[in-house]
Design an enzyme around this catalytic site. Structure first.
Site, PDB file in Angstrom:
ATOM      1  CB  SER A  13    -129.819  63.944  -9.279  1.00 15.18           C
ATOM      2  OG  SER A  13    -129.513  64.338 -10.584  1.00 15.18           O
TER       3      SER A  13
ATOM      4  CE  LYS B 107    -125.862  62.658 -11.352  1.00 17.09           C
ATOM      5  NZ  LYS B 107    -126.843  62.694 -10.270  1.00 17.09           N
TER       6      LYS B 107
END
Ligand code: ADP
Length: 785
Positions: free
Chosen positions: A688, A731
């Site tokens: 990611s 996140k």
């Protein structure tokens, strides 16, 4: 040294002396001895006095019978010694202590007078220097026997041993041995008066051997007596110990039979299946055959007790009442709406199907988000007992299944152990950290666990120690994990995953005020009125003293505050303690984390990324620098392989698009590039960070700065497509915590935004992208010059 054999003949000195004589009682003297003895008889004292006026020499001879008070010449042995008086000492009781140095042997030739003391005419008998093979052999034998003798009688001194070795005249050797050998008077005299050196040696040897034999016998007897005493003592101690142990165990009277009866009674009450009952019975009867108190009896007893203590047929009554379950879940937990709904759905299905064969619940989320606590509430709602076992770090199958009984100190595995603790056969059994199990040469705990969880097999779960099938089919298993990625596949297939994600500040504040603080106040014996703490202060605790997805550390910090408050109330007699943002450091120490808002300054080669680790979301800064070189790419920081590959994919992407981006197509040939991800405590991996790294490289190569109020996450392909990633909620919460307002996420993750609380979404600008070009456009305002 072979000298010719000398003729053996006593040498008589010509000189004949006339000397006073003292008869000795029970004492035979040999030449070279220095010795003292007491003289009491009148005649002897007179002899001494006479000697002192002459040349201080006396003749000392033993009398044959020590009982005789006034011996006649015929009562006295014919051979004695000549000695020099060295010292006289008057003693109480008319005694005189005499110290003499013995010179040599003498033979009494004639009694010259008998009154007032004996005066005799003597002939000296001096050692004969005989040396032949026979004397040598005999001397060696005598020496050896004598050394043995002094060793056994512990008379060996270095002087004596050296003295014995140094003598080479047979007579002198015999004299020395004679002086140190404790014999009967007649025997000693026999040695003293023997004239022939070889015969003297032989006699001495005979006496030595006889003495040695006696000593040997003495020693044997001594050993036997000692052994007997030792044995008796030992038996006594052992008996005493057994008695004490039996008393402690309350078995004083019945002994083995008492225990056997108790065990059998317990066994019959358990209503076990016949074959199991038979096996346990056999074990119990063993106790009759082995001595109680033996270690074997201990092993059997431990086993039997384990078996009898297990909840074979004990069950709590289960009621699945969804309404009540909801109440309990709501009462124990703030928010977690989705989780609670999922749990209730699960329970509803359970109620309808009325069996536990469905999938197993697995609560997945960072630490401290309430997974354990939810499981406990479920147990409470269902009226089941609660058992818990952590699988973290477990690598040995035996921890689950136990060791065989032949293994020293074996006990059952932890499944059976916890079942016993739970005390019912239908508890809710929480298997914690199922993602942290490892596997090594000691077997595969995951496969053992699979057997435990499998409804087809777990009704006859057989622990290695018990060796009896135990029914686990009524147990409700619930598992927890931090991440699904490391749960062994076959286990994962059997589970229904419920994600429990982290909390935002607002939620934490509510949990703290509504649950954690009241709980800690109670734990510390405090009342609500004892403490004054505002929401603002708790927010500071959340932001400056914890950095976590869950609330575990927050709970710890609140406990710390309570401790200090309790101390002040007791010590300083306060009624109420106030904690505010100004004095918080007094309670919790210096602030641990700086809650810095990321500054707006744009920088070249520095990009904020968003990571998702097993403990929740986090921001991470990726740095890139370049220097003249040969086109190497260095990657440092705690990076996993996947992250390294993403970086390479990023470089390839930029190279393939060099013309488009107006870069020198050969830029990589004369540049060394270094990408660094500063180490957080947690290693990072996963794809990611792809777009973040590519953006950092792009910024570096084009010298365009990157705004710092921006963070991004997304996987990149070689051709610049942006693929979806996991952990969006975590996140975004992390970005929000760090004060970042502008975010880039993959387009395909748009659906995850639903989970984000509205008030947070309002504060964030979220850009969704499907290609790297879009990323570049958002960050730098267009790809072309
Ligand atoms: P986990 O098992 O996920 O590591 P725990 O269940 O041990 O976390 O939770 C840690 C602490 O936080 C417990 O005291 C728990 O009661 C509390 N807690 C967590 N989430 C909540 C919540 N939503 N509401 C109330 N208390 C919570």
């Amino acid at each position: 040294m072979n000298k010719p054999d000398t003729q053996i003949n006593p040498i008589h000195l010509d000189k004949i002396d006339e000397l006073p004589l003292i008869p000795l009682r029970g004492l035979i003297l040999f030449p070279e001895m220095i010795i003292h003895f007491d003289v009491g008889r009148d005649k002897s004292i007179k002899a001494l006095e006479a000697a002192m006026t002459l040349n201080q020499e006396v003749v000392l001879v033993a009398q044959k019978d020590l009982e005789v008070e006034d011996p006649k010449p015929e009562d006295i042995y014919p051979i004695g010694t000549r000695a020099t008086v060295k010292q006289l000492l008057k003693m109480p009781g008319n005694l005189t202590r005499v110290l003499v140095e013995v010179q040599n042997r003498v033979k009494i030739e004639e009694y010259l007078s008998q009154e007032p003391y004996f005066e005799v005419k003597v002939e000296d008998v001096l050692p004969m220097p005989v040396q032949n093979k026979e004397t040598k052999a005999l001397m060696r034998m005598v020496r050896q026997a004598f050394l043995e003798y002094i060793n056994l009688t512990r008379k060996a001194t270095p002087d004596l041993m050296m003295g014995i070795e140094g003598i080479d005249s047979p007579d002198e050797l015999v004299d020395m041995v004679g002086a140190n050998l404790l014999l009967e008077i007649e025997e000693s005299q026999d040695i003293l008066q023997e004239m022939h050196p070889i015969t003297r040696l032989e006699k001495t040897y005979e006496y030595l051997v006889k003495e040695l034999e006696l000593l040997e016998i003495e020693k044997d007897i001594d050993d036997k007596v000692k052994n007997q005493m030792d044995k008796q003592q030992k038996e006594y101690f052992l008996r005493e110990q057994i008695r004490v142990i039996q008393e402690e165990l309350g078995e004083g009277h019945g002994g083995a039979t008492g225990i056997v009866e108790t065990y059998l009674k317990k066994l019959y009450k358990l209503n076990l299946a016949d074959d199991i009952k038979k096996k346990v019975e056999d074990e119990i009867f063993k106790l009759n055959k082995i001595p109680s108190g033996s270690s074997e009896a201990g092993v059997v007893q431990t086993y039997v007790e384990w078996v009898l203590d297990l909840p074979w047929n004990k069950e709590t009554k289960e009621t699945i009442d969804i309404k009540k379950a909801r109440e309990i879940l709501d009462k124990d937990h703030y928010a977690l709406y989705k989780v609670k709904e999922r749990v209730l759905e699960y329970l509803a299905v359970l109620k309808l199907s009325n069996q536990l064969k469905g999938p197993i619940l697995c609560l997945v989320g960072p630490p401290g988000v309430g997974k354990t606590s939810i499981a406990k509430s479920i147990a409470k709602a269902l009226g089941r007992k609660f058992a818990r076992m952590s699988l973290g770090g477990m690598r040995d199958e035996a921890e689950i299944r136990g060791h065989r009984r032949t293994y020293v100190g074996a006990i059952p595995g932890r499944i059976i152990y916890n079942m016993k603790q739970a005390g019912s056969r239908n508890p809710l059994f929480l298997l914690d950290e199922i993602d942290k199990m490892s596997q090594d040469f000691r077997g595969d705990p995951a496969s053992a666990l699979l057997e435990v969880l499998d409804p087809e097999q777990n009704s006859t779960f057989t622990d290695n120690y018990l060796e009896l099938p135990f029914d686990l089919s009524k147990v409700m298993f619930v598992t927890t994990a931090n991440t699904v990625s490391t749960i062994p596949r076959p286990l994962l297939d059997r589970m229904e995953i419920i994600e429990v994600s982290g909390y935002i500040e607002e939620e934490k504040l509510n949990i703290a005020t509504k649950y954690l603080l009241p709980k800690q106040l109670k734990n510390h014996g405090l009342k609500k009125s004892n403490i004054s703490i505002s929401d603002e202060t708790i927010r500071d605790v959340i932001n400056y003293y914890t950095r976590e997805s869950g609330v575990r550390e927050l709970e710890r910090q609140l406990a710390r505050i309570c401790r200090v408050v309790a101390k002040e109330i007791v010590e300083e007699d306060k009624k109420r303690v106030t904690i505010n943002p100004k004095n918080i450091e007094k309670f919790l120490g210096l602030k641990k984390f700086r809650y810095e808002k990321v500054e707006g300054e744009a920088e070249i080669g520095l990009v904020n990324g968003l990571a998702w680790t097993s403990v929740g979301g986090d921001t991470l800064q990726i740095e890139a620098v370049s220097m003249p070189g040969k086109g190497t790419l260095d990657l440092t920081g705690q990076l996993g392989d996947v992250m390294k590959e993403s970086a390479k994919a990023g470089i390839s992407y930029i190279r393939s698009k060099a013309a488009e981006f107006d870069l020198d197509p050969d830029f990589y040939k004369n540049l060394d590039i270094h990408l660094h991800v500063p180490e957080g405590a947690i290693p990072k991996d996963g794809p990611s960070a792809g777009i973040t790294m590519t953006t950092a490289l792009f910024s570096l190569l084009t010298k365009k700065p990157v705004p710092q109020n921006l963070a991004m996450t997304g996987e990149i392909t070689l051709r610049g497509r942006v693929l979806p990633i996991g952990g969006v909620k975590e996140k975004l919460l992390a970005a929000h915590r760090a004060g970042i307002t502008n975010i880039i996420i993959p387009k395909e993750n748009e659906k995850d935004l639903e989970e984000i609380p509205g008030d947070i979404l309002e504060k964030l600008t979220i850009n969704t992208v499907s290609s790297m070009e879009e990323v570049i456009k958002i960050v730098f305002g267009g790809s072309k010059k």
